[in-house]
Design an enzyme around this catalytic site. Sequence first.
Site, PDB file in Angstrom:
ATOM      1  N   LYS C  77       0.965  -1.374   0.138  1.00  0.00           N
ATOM      2  CA  LYS C  77       0.260  -0.089  -0.242  1.00  0.00           C
ATOM      3  C   LYS C  77       0.568   0.711   0.216  1.00  0.00           C
ATOM      4  O   LYS C  77       1.800   1.188   0.127  1.00  0.00           O
ATOM      5  CB  LYS C  77      -0.535  -0.313   1.758  1.00  0.00           C
ATOM      6  CG  LYS C  77      -1.871   1.348   1.103  1.00  0.00           C
ATOM      7  CD  LYS C  77      -3.089   0.914   2.767  1.00  0.00           C
ATOM      8  CE  LYS C  77      -3.506   1.541   3.085  1.00  0.00           C
ATOM      9  NZ  LYS C  77      -4.977   1.925   3.764  1.00  0.00           N
ATOM     10  N   SER C 152      -9.643   2.290   2.856  1.00  0.00           N
ATOM     11  CA  SER C 152      -9.073   2.328   2.216  1.00  0.00           C
ATOM     12  C   SER C 152      -7.606   1.982   1.278  1.00  0.00           C
ATOM     13  O   SER C 152      -6.775   2.216   0.710  1.00  0.00           O
ATOM     14  CB  SER C 152      -7.678   3.962   3.270  1.00  0.00           C
ATOM     15  OG  SER C 152      -7.184   3.084   4.159  1.00  0.00           O
ATOM     16  N   SER C 176      -9.852  -0.528   7.142  1.00  0.00           N
ATOM     17  CA  SER C 176      -9.431   0.314   5.752  1.00  0.00           C
ATOM     18  C   SER C 176      -8.560  -1.281   5.055  1.00  0.00           C
ATOM     19  O   SER C 176      -8.273  -1.066   4.227  1.00  0.00           O
ATOM     20  CB  SER C 176      -9.105   1.255   5.873  1.00  0.00           C
ATOM     21  OG  SER C 176      -9.438   1.839   6.234  1.00  0.00           O
TER      22      SER C 176
END
Lengths: 95, 478, 482
Positions: C77, C152, C176
Site C-alpha cells: 500500500k 482505504s 481499511s
Amino acid sequence: MAVDNKVVEQVAHLARVQISAESVPDYASDMSGVLELAAQMDQVDTSSVEPMAHPTHAVQRLRDDVVDEVNQRDAFQAIAPSVENGYYLVPPVIE
Amino acid sequence: MQWETVIGLEIHAQLATRSKIFSASSTQYGAEPNTQASAVDLGMPGVLPVLNREAVHMAIKFALATDAEIGRHNVFARKNYFYPDLPKGYQISQMSLPIVGTGTVTVELDDGEIKEVGLTRAHLEEDAGKSVHEEFHDATGVDLNRAGTPLLEIVSEPDMRSAKEAVAYARKIHSLVRYIEICDGNMQEGSFRCDANVSIRPAGQEELGTRSEIKNVNSFRFLERAINFEVDRQIDILEGGGEVVQETRLYDADKDETRSMRSKEEANDYRYFPDPDLLPVHIEEELIESLRSAMPELPDARRKRFIADFDLSEYDAGVMTADRRTADYFETVLDKSGASAKLACSWISGELFSRLNKDSLELGDSPVDAERFSALVARIHDNTISGKIGKDILDKMWSGNDDVDAIIDKEGLRQISDTSEIEKMIDDVIAANPDQLAQYRSGKDKLLAYFVGQVMKASRGKANPGQLNKLLQEKLKE
Amino acid sequence: MHKLTLAAMQRSLESGEFSSVELCQHLIERTKQHNETLNAFVSITEEQALSEAKAADEKRAAGDTLGSLHGLPIAHKDIFCTDGVRTSCGSKMLENFVPPYNATVVEKLKSAGAISLGKTNMDEFAMGSSNENSFFGVVRNPWDTERVPGGSSGGSAAAVAGRLVPACTGTDTGGSIRQPAAFCGITGIKPTYGRVSRYGMIAFASSLDQGGPLAATAEDCALLLNEMAGFDPRDSTSIDRANDDYMATLHQPVKGMKIGLPKQYFEAGLDDSIAALLQQAIKELEKLGAEFVDIELKNQHLAVPAYYIVAPAECSSNLARFDGVRYGHRCEDPKDLEDLYKRSRAEGFGREVKRRILVGTYALSAGYYDAFYVKAQKIRSLISQDFSQAFADVDFILGPTTPSPAFKIGEKTSDPVAMYLNDIYTIPANLAGLPGISVPCGDVGGLPVGLQLVGNYFDEARLLNVAHQYQTVTDWHTRIPG
Ligand SMILES: [Mg+2]
Ligand SMILES: [Zn+2]
C-alpha cells in the site's frame, strides 16, 4: 450543533488551510453533519468513565542514550522544495 | 502609589544527554546546519519518537534536588502550532501530568536573607530548531539541528518581588542543574534560558496584575535589566491611567528595552492532547531510590559542611561550592596536599582562578588538574618552597608538563631553611650595608624590609621567609 | 500462474515449476494490462522487482534461502515508506515524495525474501471507505468496475482480487483492510494494535492505525503476517512480545470454540441477504464444532460517532507536518509564511482530508475539547469494556464486515456521514485495539460479501486458524472475478 461560516474560517486558520470563500458554506454543512453524528455520544453519561488514549495498557519504553544517527542531510534535502547552504528556506519571518 | 512587583520565571534547561530526547541524533552544539537532524527530528512522514532514558533520569534528579514531587505516571502531550522551526507542526511537551510536580528552592539574597521560592512544576519537552534571518536575501533559513534537544522547563511560582530576587533564584537553579550535572548551563549557547513573567500591583493587593512575558534573555545581567525596564514601563502605563496588555515581549540588549513580539501574539490555541505515539511514562520506586543514592551532595549541604568541618568563612565556602567542579577540586587539593583549608582555598580562588580567567578557561579545562595542583600546594605547605616561588612554578606548570618536584629539582628552587646558611647570607648583607645598618639602629625600623629584600635576593628567593625575618631581626639588634 | 495462492506459488518456486523471474514477469504484464481499468497500482517497480527476482532465483539455485517469502511477489500500500520509491499516500501533497528510508514492514518483508512489484492505490492519507479519495483516481472493483473496491486499502484489495499480485500490505484505522477485503472477496486481517510496527507507515490516526496483510486466503495472510509482525524498538507503541507462528496453528480443530453473536450486529441497517449469508456461515462453523452464543455490545452504536472525533483529532495533528517546508507540495510564489502554509496545504490535500483536519482541529480547540475529544475517549473506554466483558465468555465475536456489498462509484460521495456509516462494524475493533479478520462468505448478485471475526488481544493465530478451517469447507475465497 450547526457550524457557521465564521467557525470554519477560524478553524481553517488554526489548521493553516486556505478555504475559498465559496466553499466555506459546504465545509460548514459537512462539519455540522459530523458534529451532529458526534452529538449522539451525549446519550451516555460518562461522568465516571476514564478517557482512553491508547488501546493498549502498556507503558512507555525507554531508549538508551546512544547516538547512532549519521548525517543524511544530502538525502533529506534532495527532496526539499527549497534549500540553500544546508538551510531549509521559507519566506522571510520577521520577529 | 506604592507598587509591588511580582515575578515568576520559566527556565528552559537543556539536558546534557548525548542524543536527542526522541531520536538517536547528536545534541552537540555548533554543527553545520541540518547535519544533526535525523528523519525523526525533521518530522518525516511515518517516523516515530522513542523516549531517551537519560532525559527521564535527569528530570528525576532535578526533582530529588529540589525536594519536588515526582510524577510517577507522567504523560507527553502535543502542543500544536505552525512555525518553520517546528518540523512536525507540534512540540512534544507535557501538560497536565508533568514528570516533576511542586517543590521548593531556597535562595540566599545578597543581604543574607533567605527566601523560599516555590516550584510549580518542571516538565520534559523537545526544543525547536533555529531560524536564520541575516544570511539570506528575502528568505529565512531553518536549521533543525537543535530540534529535538531535550529540555527541562522549570516553572516557578510568582514568588519573587524584585529583579534582584529573580536573578538570585535563576542563579540558584543554574548552579543546581550544573551541580547535579543535568545541564552545562552555557547561556551563550542557549543551554540555559530564562523567560520572566512580570506584573505589578498596588502594595497590599492580593489579586495579581496583568503580566507580560519577557523572552530571549541570555544573561543574568540582562535578566535584571529587562525586569527593571519592564517594571518601570508597567508603572508608567498604570500611573498614566492606561492598562497593561498581556503579551510576549522581547528583550533587546542593545537598546536595553523590551518590545512587543507581535509575530507570536495572535491568540494561540495550542490544542494540547496526549501524544498517541508515546505511552504514559511509569516511574518505579526502585528507579527513584537508585538515582537518589547516586545523587551528589548538594551545594547548600556542602557549603555548610565546609564551614563546619574546615572552618572556612561563609564567603570562602560559598566560592568553593559555587559549582561542583570547584568543590571537588578543592576537596581533592585539601585531601592530597595535607594543607589547611584556608591555604588550599586561597590558592584556588587566587592563583588558579586568575590564571583560568586570563586564559578564558573553565576549571574542567585547566592545564593543571587537581592532582598536580595538590602537589604544588603540598610543597608550599611543607615549606619546600615559598609562596612566591610557588607562583613562578605554577606558571611553568601551566605551560608545560613538568610537575612541581621536577621543576624544583631542575631549577634548584628548594627553600633554604638551614639556619646557618641563612645566617651566613644575613652577615654578608649587613657587612655590605653599614650605612643602612646605622640608620636602622638609630630607629629607622622601616629599613627592615630593605634588609629582607637584599637577603632574599642573595638567596635567589629561596630563603624561608619566616626564618629569614626572625634571624634578621635578631642579627640587626646585635 | 496468477490464479495460484501465495502458498501455492511458494511450493511451485520450491519445486522449480517456475522461477521467480517468470512469476514476477507474468504478474507485471498482467498488472500493466489490467491496471488501466482497475487503477489498483500507482507505481509499478518493474526493473527493481525483476532484478530482485533474478537475485532470488540465483540464490535458490545456489542452495541458499532468503527467508520464508523467498522470491514471492507482493505489493505495498502506498502508505508504507519505500526507500528510493515514490510514496504518495494517495495525495498530491506527496506526489513527488521519494523517502530515503524504508518502513519497518517493508524492511521485514524484504529481508524475508518478498519482492515488491509496486505500490498500490489508496484513499488519500487512508481517509475513506471507497477509494474515491485518491489523488490518482478511483480504484475499480474487479467484480464490477462500476463499483468501489472499498477503502482505504482499495488498491491492495483490487490487486489481489484481480490476481495482479497474490498478496499485499494494507493498513486499517477504522476498517481499511477488512472492508475492502469484504468488497473484493478476499481475506484481510487487522492485527492487535501494537503487533505490527507503525514505523515508516504514514500516520493517519496513530492510536488506531495498524498494518496487516490482504490475500486470497487466511493461509496466505498467515504467511505474510508471520513476517510483518514483531516488536520494533523504533515504535514506542509496538508490543515487546514473542511472535506466534501463525502457520503452525492453522490446522488445529475448531471444535469447542465459543463464538459470540452480538445482537447489535444483526439489527436494522444490515442488508437481509448479508444476514442470510451469515446464517449459512454460522451453520458451517457449527458443523466444524464451534458453539454460538448471543452476546451484547451495548455501546456499539456509539463507535462511529466516537471514531469520527478521535480519528480526525489525531489526523489534524499528524498532518500538520505537511507544511511545504521540508518535503512535499509547496505552492508557487508564496507571498509570506502564512500564505506558504495555507496554499500549500489547500492545494496538496483533497476535500475529505481537509474536512477531517477541520473537524479534528475543532474537536481539540479550546472550549470544545472536553465535549468532543475527551467525550470520545470516554466512549472509547466503554466500547473497550464491552469487548472485555464479552471475551470473558467467548473466544470470538462474529458479525458482518460491512452493512452492504460494494456500492456504486459516486453513490455516497455527496454525503460524508452516509459514507462513514459503512465502517459501523469494523470501527469498534480499532477503538479497542483488537484483532479482526474478514473472510469471504458468499455473494449477493455477484458481489462478494465478507464475515468478520474479532478476537481477543494477540489472538491472531486462532483467528487465522478458524478462518482457515472455514476456508477448508467453503470455496468463496477461491472465486475469481470473470
Ligand atoms: Mg513549554
Ligand atoms: Zn518550553
